[in-house]
Design an enzyme around this catalytic site. Structure first.
Site, short mmCIF file in Angstrom:
data_model
loop_
_atom_site.label_atom_id
_atom_site.label_comp_id
_atom_site.label_asym_id
_atom_site.label_seq_id
_atom_site.Cartn_x
_atom_site.Cartn_y
_atom_site.Cartn_z
NE ARG A 164 -10.73 -0.40 5.19
CZ ARG A 164 -10.96 -0.94 6.03
NH1 ARG A 164 -11.33 -1.98 6.87
NH2 ARG A 164 -10.17 -0.03 6.42
CB SER A 191 -0.53 0.20 0.93
OG SER A 191 -1.55 1.53 1.69
NE ARG A 251 -12.24 -5.82 6.33
CZ ARG A 251 -12.84 -5.87 5.36
NH1 ARG A 251 -12.30 -6.68 4.38
NH2 ARG A 251 -13.33 -4.91 4.63
CE1 TYR A 294 -6.25 4.37 -2.32
CE2 TYR A 294 -4.87 4.11 -0.55
CZ TYR A 294 -6.05 4.33 -1.05
OH TYR A 294 -6.92 3.20 -0.13
CE LYS A 336 -7.35 -3.16 -3.37
NZ LYS A 336 -8.16 -2.40 -3.25
N GLY A 393 -13.67 -10.74 0.68
CA GLY A 393 -14.69 -11.72 1.15
C GLY A 393 -13.83 -13.18 0.53
CB THR A 434 -6.19 2.54 -4.95
OG1 THR A 434 -5.90 1.53 -5.14
CG2 THR A 434 -7.99 2.28 -4.45
CG HIS A 489 -10.79 -0.03 -0.95
ND1 HIS A 489 -10.76 0.85 -1.21
CD2 HIS A 489 -10.65 0.33 0.06
CE1 HIS A 489 -8.82 1.23 -1.49
NE2 HIS A 489 -9.62 1.02 -0.14
C1 LIG Z 1 -8.04 -2.31 7.00
C2 LIG Z 1 -7.43 -2.14 5.23
C3 LIG Z 1 -6.99 -1.26 4.83
C4 LIG Z 1 -7.06 -1.06 3.55
N1 LIG Z 1 -6.16 -0.37 2.84
C5 LIG Z 1 -5.86 -0.13 1.25
C6 LIG Z 1 -5.08 0.40 0.62
O1 LIG Z 1 -4.31 0.92 1.78
N2 LIG Z 1 -4.75 0.68 -0.74
C7 LIG Z 1 -6.02 -0.09 -1.34
O2 LIG Z 1 -6.07 -0.01 -2.72
N3 LIG Z 1 -6.47 -0.71 -0.80
C8 LIG Z 1 -6.42 -0.85 0.67
N4 LIG Z 1 -7.97 -2.01 1.01
C9 LIG Z 1 -8.36 -2.57 0.72
C10 LIG Z 1 -8.37 -4.24 0.15
O3 LIG Z 1 -6.58 -3.76 -1.23
C11 LIG Z 1 -8.99 -5.09 -0.64
O4 LIG Z 1 -9.49 -4.37 -2.04
C12 LIG Z 1 -10.29 -5.35 0.91
O5 LIG Z 1 -9.62 -5.95 1.83
C13 LIG Z 1 -10.06 -7.98 -0.09
O6 LIG Z 1 -11.27 -7.35 0.73
P1 LIG Z 1 -11.51 -9.06 2.06
O7 LIG Z 1 -10.09 -7.88 3.01
O8 LIG Z 1 -12.01 -9.05 2.21
O9 LIG Z 1 -10.28 -9.75 1.13
C14 LIG Z 1 -7.44 -2.09 2.59
C15 LIG Z 1 -8.72 -3.11 3.01
C16 LIG Z 1 -7.78 -3.39 4.94
C17 LIG Z 1 -9.04 -4.20 5.30
#
Ligand SMILES: Cc1cc2nc3c(=O)[nH]c(=O)nc-3n(C[C@H](O)[C@H](O)[C@H](O)COP(=O)(O)O)c2cc1C
Length: 386
Positions: free
Chosen positions: A275, A120, A327, A148, A248, A305, A174, A272
């Site tokens: 989120r 990240s 996660r 980003y 992404k 997921g 992203t 994401h």
């Molecule tokens: C705590 C957290 C921080 C994340 N930080 C970033 C990030 O910095 N950049 C990004 O492109 N996606 C970020 N994501 C999204 C993840 O790259 C990914 O798309 C997502 O976690 C996939 O889903 P899953 O957690 O259900 O496997 C983040 C997700 C979580 C849970």
């Protein structure tokens, strides 16, 4: 400049830790409420967060029997490179909040298990140190940098140059988070980054000048989003880097086609991890529609997921070239450091092999929609159920 890498903490993993859900439970016991809200939470009512899971669960695999399985394997190709298996680690910010070894532990685990890693922009460890930890391992998977775009495009260019110089092999832009989602869970716990945890790659970024808003103006549209990325920025990014650029956070087939027109190197079908926009579609729903639209013009990856080897197989059957895990890797990290991340990856890969064997697939190329029972109907149903 040589990057010094500190020794990692040692952990052992109980033999009863049998699934990614077990790692999640152990992580919850380990993390405080602040970190748990950040890592496990989604946006608003967390409908998309739940839909990501239920959409994979709602797809039925149709096993075939008595097919030859000897010599089977999980190998696949991605951006011209052969991978031992199709599992990469998704970019997750601030991993030192989960464990003191943070992104370094994740990098060692990814390298040891031949998994790709996407670091990240908001990593809590310098991008150079992570690259140094991972690149020396001969069995490693791809190392990509998630970008980003920053309000200061000059700074963004320097960040890209740092990633190139450190040895990152692709940029993942992203595009689904011009602003954060409404993260109610974080607000309710009063989430704050703990002292000593920061987005160190952005340390020298100067905050944009304050904009004096007039009455009636929006802090979001008239201030924060002044420099929000557009398709022109994708073209700009491609013009300043020699690295392949993937996008992404694409969910709509028309956006996917626009990306094809711009010759981006690949797409990550993602919301994401639930989120950003709550009630956005589950990725298992979006993936086959995007696959239909782009007709193999570029590689598709998917995340959101994915918790079981059967989910990985379903993703491949719906048109993905690889999946990203979010996660669960952080949950392994939180309670057992590098060993925890490695165990999570090992479990998922073992489960993928089992799923392949039990559906009669000796290679991932055999994972096609024919492996799924009425895929369209099944992918619609869990979404309507919410
Ligand atoms: C705590 C957290 C921080 C994340 N930080 C970033 C990030 O910095 N950049 C990004 O492109 N996606 C970020 N994501 C999204 C993840 O790259 C990914 O798309 C997502 O976690 C996939 O889903 P899953 O957690 O259900 O496997 C983040 C997700 C979580 C849970």
């Amino acid at each position: 400049m040589t990057t010094k890498i500190p020794p990692l903490q040692r952990h052992s993993i109980l033999p009863t830790t049998a699934s990614l859900a077990d790692h999640e439970r152990l992580a919850q016991q380990q993390l405080d409420a602040n970190a748990w809200a950040y890592f496990s939470g989604g946006a608003a009512d967390e409908i998309t967060l739940r839909a990501n899971r239920s959409a994979w669960d709602g797809i039925t695999l149709q096993p075939r029997v008595l097919r030859p399985l000897a010599g089977g394997h999980t190998r696949t190709t991605l951006l011209g490179r052969t991978l031992a298996h199709p599992i990469l680690l998704a970019p997750i910010a601030f991993q030192r909040m989960a464990h003191p070894d943070g992104e370094l532990a994740t990098a060692y685990a990814a390298a040891a298990l031949g998994a790709g890693m996407v670091l990240s922009t908001q990593s809590s460890t310098a991008l150079e140190a992570v690259a140094a930890a991972l690149l020396s391992d001969a069995g490693r998977g791809p190392l990509w940098f998630q970008l980003y775009l920053q309000h200061d495009r000059g700074f963004t260019r320097e960040l890209v140059q740092r990633a190139e110089a450190a040895g990152y092999e692709a940029l993942v832009l992203t595009v689904d988070a011009p602003t954060s989602g409404a993260r109610d869970r974080e607000r309710r716990t009063g989430f704050r980054l703990p002292p000593g945890i920061a987005a160190v790659n952005l340390a020298s970024l100067v905050a944009p000048p304050l904009i004096e808003l007039r009455p009636g103006q929006s802090a979001l549209f008239d201030d924060l989003l002044q420099q929000a990325p557009t398709w022109d920025d994708v073209i700009w990014l491609q013009s300043i880097t020699r690295l392949p650029v993937l996008l992404k956070g694409v969910l709509h087939p028309q956006d996917a086609l626009q990306a094809v027109a711009l010759q981006v190197a690949g797409l990550i079908v993602s919301n994401h991890g639930g989120r950003t926009l709550d009630t956005a579609p589950a990725t298992a729903y979006a993936l086959p529609r995007i696959a239909d639209a782009v007709q193999g013009a570029l590689p598709l990856l998917v995340d959101g997921g994915i918790r079981r080897g059967t989910d990985v197989l379903k993703a491949m059957a719906l048109g993905a070239s690889a999946v990203l895990l979010g996660r669960p890797a952080i949950y392994g990290l939180a309670h057992a450091g590098a060993a925890g991340v490695a165990h999570v990856l090992r479990l998922l890969r073992d489960e993928l092999e089992i799923a392949m064997a039990l559906t009669g697939c000796s290679a991932l190329a055999q994972a096609t929609p024919a492996l799924l029972d009425s895929p369209r109907q099944q992918i619609f149903t869990p979404l309507r159920a919410g």
